[in-house]
Write a protein that holds these residues in place. Structure first.
Motif, PDB file in Angstrom:
ATOM      1  N   PRO A   1       0.869  -1.124   0.067  1.00 28.99           N
ATOM      2  CA  PRO A   1       0.087  -0.162  -0.006  1.00 28.99           C
ATOM      3  C   PRO A   1       0.862   1.360   0.165  1.00 28.99           C
ATOM      4  N   HIS A   2       1.884   1.478   0.612  1.00 33.16           N
ATOM      5  CA  HIS A   2       2.727   2.441   0.695  1.00 33.16           C
ATOM      6  C   HIS A   2       3.476   2.749  -0.628  1.00 33.16           C
ATOM      7  N   LEU A   3       3.790   1.830  -1.423  1.00 38.58           N
ATOM      8  CA  LEU A   3       4.433   2.030  -2.746  1.00 38.58           C
ATOM      9  C   LEU A   3       3.307   2.573  -3.509  1.00 38.58           C
ATOM     10  N   VAL A   4       1.891   2.115  -3.528  1.00 40.77           N
ATOM     11  CA  VAL A   4       0.654   2.760  -4.451  1.00 40.77           C
ATOM     12  C   VAL A   4       0.797   4.096  -3.801  1.00 40.77           C
ATOM     13  N   LEU A   5       0.841   4.628  -2.621  1.00 36.47           N
ATOM     14  CA  LEU A   5       0.755   5.917  -2.157  1.00 36.47           C
ATOM     15  C   LEU A   5       1.878   6.569  -2.590  1.00 36.47           C
ATOM     16  N   ALA A   6       3.170   6.136  -2.765  1.00 34.50           N
ATOM     17  CA  ALA A   6       4.158   6.697  -3.240  1.00 34.50           C
ATOM     18  C   ALA A   6       4.099   7.283  -4.600  1.00 34.50           C
ATOM     19  N   HIS A   7       3.341   6.418  -5.557  1.00 34.03           N
ATOM     20  CA  HIS A   7       2.892   6.730  -6.965  1.00 34.03           C
ATOM     21  C   HIS A   7       1.867   7.899  -6.968  1.00 34.03           C
ATOM     22  N   LYS A   8       0.973   7.790  -6.103  1.00 39.75           N
ATOM     23  CA  LYS A   8       0.028   8.896  -5.832  1.00 39.75           C
ATOM     24  C   LYS A   8       0.693  10.153  -5.524  1.00 39.75           C
ATOM     25  N   LEU A   9       1.576  10.174  -4.579  1.00 42.97           N
ATOM     26  CA  LEU A   9       2.137  11.337  -4.378  1.00 42.97           C
ATOM     27  C   LEU A   9       3.159  11.924  -5.451  1.00 42.97           C
ATOM     28  N   PHE A  10       3.765  11.034  -6.223  1.00 42.58           N
ATOM     29  CA  PHE A  10       4.394  11.380  -7.427  1.00 42.58           C
ATOM     30  C   PHE A  10       3.604  12.189  -8.324  1.00 42.58           C
ATOM     31  N   LEU A  11       2.520  11.404  -8.709  1.00 42.28           N
ATOM     32  CA  LEU A  11       1.512  12.459  -9.810  1.00 42.28           C
ATOM     33  C   LEU A  11       0.898  13.513  -9.307  1.00 42.28           C
ATOM     34  N   LEU A  12       0.678  13.636  -7.857  1.00 43.37           N
ATOM     35  CA  LEU A  12       0.256  14.619  -7.279  1.00 43.37           C
ATOM     36  C   LEU A  12       1.035  15.990  -7.199  1.00 43.37           C
ATOM     37  N   ARG A  13       2.256  15.681  -7.418  1.00 41.89           N
ATOM     38  CA  ARG A  13       3.383  16.728  -7.594  1.00 41.89           C
ATOM     39  C   ARG A  13       3.775  16.982  -8.936  1.00 41.89           C
ATOM     40  N   HIS A  14       3.274  16.161  -9.887  1.00 42.04           N
ATOM     41  CA  HIS A  14       3.722  16.141 -11.400  1.00 42.04           C
ATOM     42  C   HIS A  14       2.834  17.134 -12.130  1.00 42.04           C
ATOM     43  N   PRO A  15       3.641  18.280 -12.738  1.00 41.04           N
ATOM     44  CA  PRO A  15       3.006  19.098 -13.315  1.00 41.04           C
ATOM     45  C   PRO A  15       2.053  19.130 -14.623  1.00 41.04           C
ATOM     46  N   ASP A  16       2.209  17.696 -15.190  1.00 40.22           N
ATOM     47  CA  ASP A  16       1.482  17.423 -16.362  1.00 40.22           C
ATOM     48  C   ASP A  16       0.142  16.864 -15.959  1.00 40.22           C
ATOM     49  N   VAL A  17      -0.170  16.349 -14.654  1.00 39.54           N
ATOM     50  CA  VAL A  17      -1.313  16.005 -14.201  1.00 39.54           C
ATOM     51  C   VAL A  17      -2.391  16.975 -14.143  1.00 39.54           C
ATOM     52  N   GLN A  18      -3.735  16.425 -14.749  1.00 40.31           N
ATOM     53  CA  GLN A  18      -4.810  17.565 -14.768  1.00 40.31           C
ATOM     54  C   GLN A  18      -5.369  17.938 -13.542  1.00 40.31           C
ATOM     55  N   ASP A  19      -5.984  18.986 -13.534  1.00 37.56           N
ATOM     56  CA  ASP A  19      -6.583  19.464 -12.178  1.00 37.56           C
ATOM     57  C   ASP A  19      -7.798  18.552 -11.624  1.00 37.56           C
ATOM     58  N   ILE A  20      -8.427  17.959 -12.627  1.00 44.13           N
ATOM     59  CA  ILE A  20      -9.450  17.070 -11.930  1.00 44.13           C
ATOM     60  C   ILE A  20      -8.787  15.864 -11.474  1.00 44.13           C
ATOM     61  N   ASP A  21      -7.734  15.391 -11.978  1.00 45.65           N
ATOM     62  CA  ASP A  21      -7.108  13.951 -11.250  1.00 45.65           C
ATOM     63  C   ASP A  21      -6.511  14.330 -10.182  1.00 45.65           C
ATOM     64  N   ARG A  22      -5.994  15.648 -10.213  1.00 41.51           N
ATOM     65  CA  ARG A  22      -5.218  16.187  -8.959  1.00 41.51           C
ATOM     66  C   ARG A  22      -6.088  16.201  -7.531  1.00 41.51           C
ATOM     67  N   VAL A  23      -7.387  16.866  -8.005  1.00 40.15           N
ATOM     68  CA  VAL A  23      -8.550  16.520  -6.641  1.00 40.15           C
ATOM     69  C   VAL A  23      -8.582  15.214  -6.229  1.00 40.15           C
ATOM     70  N   ARG A  24      -8.850  14.263  -7.172  1.00 44.13           N
ATOM     71  CA  ARG A  24      -8.911  12.924  -6.971  1.00 44.13           C
ATOM     72  C   ARG A  24      -7.679  12.606  -6.074  1.00 44.13           C
ATOM     73  N   LEU A  25      -6.453  12.650  -6.391  1.00 44.95           N
ATOM     74  CA  LEU A  25      -5.339  12.305  -5.905  1.00 44.95           C
ATOM     75  C   LEU A  25      -5.252  12.717  -4.512  1.00 44.95           C
ATOM     76  N   GLU A  26      -5.582  14.156  -4.308  1.00 43.28           N
ATOM     77  CA  GLU A  26      -5.488  14.544  -2.760  1.00 43.28           C
ATOM     78  C   GLU A  26      -6.315  14.090  -2.168  1.00 43.28           C
ATOM     79  N   GLU A  27      -7.542  13.554  -2.605  1.00 44.38           N
ATOM     80  CA  GLU A  27      -8.630  12.737  -1.461  1.00 44.38           C
ATOM     81  C   GLU A  27      -7.937  11.492  -1.166  1.00 44.38           C
ATOM     82  N   GLU A  28      -7.697  10.724  -1.976  1.00 44.78           N
ATOM     83  CA  GLU A  28      -7.044   9.438  -1.954  1.00 44.78           C
ATOM     84  C   GLU A  28      -5.695   9.375  -1.261  1.00 44.78           C
ATOM     85  N   VAL A  29      -4.883  10.235  -1.258  1.00 40.75           N
ATOM     86  CA  VAL A  29      -3.635  10.830  -0.478  1.00 40.75           C
ATOM     87  C   VAL A  29      -4.040  10.826   1.052  1.00 40.75           C
ATOM     88  N   LEU A  30      -4.727  11.714   1.201  1.00 43.04           N
ATOM     89  CA  LEU A  30      -5.296  12.051   2.419  1.00 43.04           C
ATOM     90  C   LEU A  30      -5.968  10.904   3.154  1.00 43.04           C
TER      91      LEU A  30
END
Length: 386
Positions: free
Chosen positions: A10-39
């Motif tokens: 699970p922590h490596l899944v979380l690490a990938h989500k954190l990477f995407l959350l910080r990635h500039p190419d990720v769209q805003d709608i995906d960023r909102v979903r990622l924030e919720e999942e990370v939290l």
């Protein structure tokens, strides 16, 4: 911490989500979903240190109530774990003491407290006798290191695991270590060694805690194309039954591999364009994105030119589905960098290959090394004469 068999840690899944959350190419709608999942992941595992770090980076907003409740739960859990350790030391045997210390180690890993987790893993190791159990502790350390991308810790842990195997170790753990080492090599741009390690493990893959089998095949194909000659690529990758069963599930990958081997260069570049987003958004490959794009183009241009003594730039442009100007610019950069052995006759619009003569290169190297040796002998003779 490894989760169920066949599921990613699970922590490596979380690490990938954190990477995407910080990635500039990720769209805003995906960023909102990622924030919720990370939290949600942070809250479920009481990851106080990570939460505070993300708040400091302005990735998440501070919720004082959430922070206090996580700290309270950590305090309660630590109290219970310490009581179990005390009880085991006073009333139970050595194996129970080890299990109690291991439980505390896994708790620190779960909450993301790296320093305390490493310290507690050392304590657990001091209570451990069996080589297999010591190896499991190394795997826990490696998972923690991959979460933080601590390459120094990964390297030391792999060396430690290899030394443990000299004392004895089972076949299954040895194969798992190959995948860990392969991932480390790929993440540090040693694609050739990564490809060899991945190919050695492809028929015995059980390292689901790192990534799913589909991802493993994706990495194996990408590193294999970079590292293997045409014959080896056919035997080990193109015709490998383990790869054939999965490759169709990964978008563009089958076309990417087969079009290269079949010399369908236009199709290859179309598939390559489709894969770029996957490579760019991969946590381990992203730092090497530009390097990988450049090296793969070198491989495919070299393969095309291998068949010709000379060829017109126009014919090459048609084969690759590009313009003459594009091919001219591409090749001139690779030739200047010493990646391609050819020259461009701009007036005639022709490429002329000038492959290096292996025997001549060996002769020149021998002469150079011989001169160096003679110079050293002459210096040594002067010292001896004195």
């Amino acid at each position: 911490m490894e989760g169920e068999e066949g599921s990613q840690q699970p922590h490596l899944v979380l690490a990938h989500k954190l990477f995407l959350l910080r990635h500039p190419d990720v769209q805003d709608i995906d960023r909102v979903r990622l924030e919720e999942e990370v939290l949600a992941s942070i809250e479920s595992d009481d990851m106080v240190a990570l939460y505070e770090a993300l708040v400091a980076e302005s990735v998440l907003e501070m919720d004082r109530g959430l922070l206090d409740s996580m700290r309270a739960r950590i305090g309660e859990e630590l109290k219970k774990l310490d009581e179990k350790i005390t009880d085991a030391e006073e009333n139970l045997g050595e194996s129970e003491v080890r299990e109690a210390h291991l439980a505390k180690s896994l708790f620190f890993i779960r909450i993301g407290d790296k320093e305390k987790a490493l310290e507690q893993l050392k304590v657990t190791e001091s209570k451990t006798v069996a080589v297999g159990q010591k190896m499991d502790l190394v795997f826990y350390t490696l998972q923690l290191a991959f979460f933080y991308m601590d390459f120094d810790l990964i390297s030391k842990s792999i060396d430690k695991a290899k030394s443990l195997f000299e004392e004895g170790g089972d076949w299954e753990r040895k194969n798992r270590l190959k995948v860990y080492e392969g991932l480390y090599c790929m993440a540090t741009r040693n694609f050739k060694k990564a490809a060899n390690l991945f190919l050695d493990s492809i028929s015995t893959f059980t390292t689901y805690e790192l990534f799913p089998y589909d991802t493993f095949v994706f990495y194996t194909v990408l590193t294999g194309i970079m590292s293997l000659d045409r014959v080896s690529l056919k035997q080990k990758v193109v015709d490998a039954p383990e790869i054939l069963t999965v490759i169709g599930k990964i978008p563009h990958l089958s076309e990417f591999l087969n079009s290269l081997y079949d010399c369908q260069y236009k199709s290859f570049f179309c598939a390559f364009a489709g894969l770029t987003e996957q490579i760019k958004l991969d946590r381990y490959l992203h730092p090497h994105f530009r390097y990988y794009m450049r090296e793969v183009r070198t491989v495919v241009y070299s393969q095309f030119l291998e068949s010709y003594k000379s060829v017109t730039i126009e014919a090459m442009a048609r084969a690759f589905g590009g313009t003459v100007d594009f091919i001219d610019l591409e090749l001139s950069q690779f030739i200047a960098a010493g990646k391609l052995h050819c020259k461009i006759d701009k007036v005639a619009g022709v490429l002329e290959t000038n492959r290096p003569d292996a025997k001549n290169a060996l002769y020149q190297a021998t002469i150079k090394q011989g001169d160096f040796l003679l110079n050293r002998i002459q210096k040594l003779s002067r010292v001896i004469d004195l």
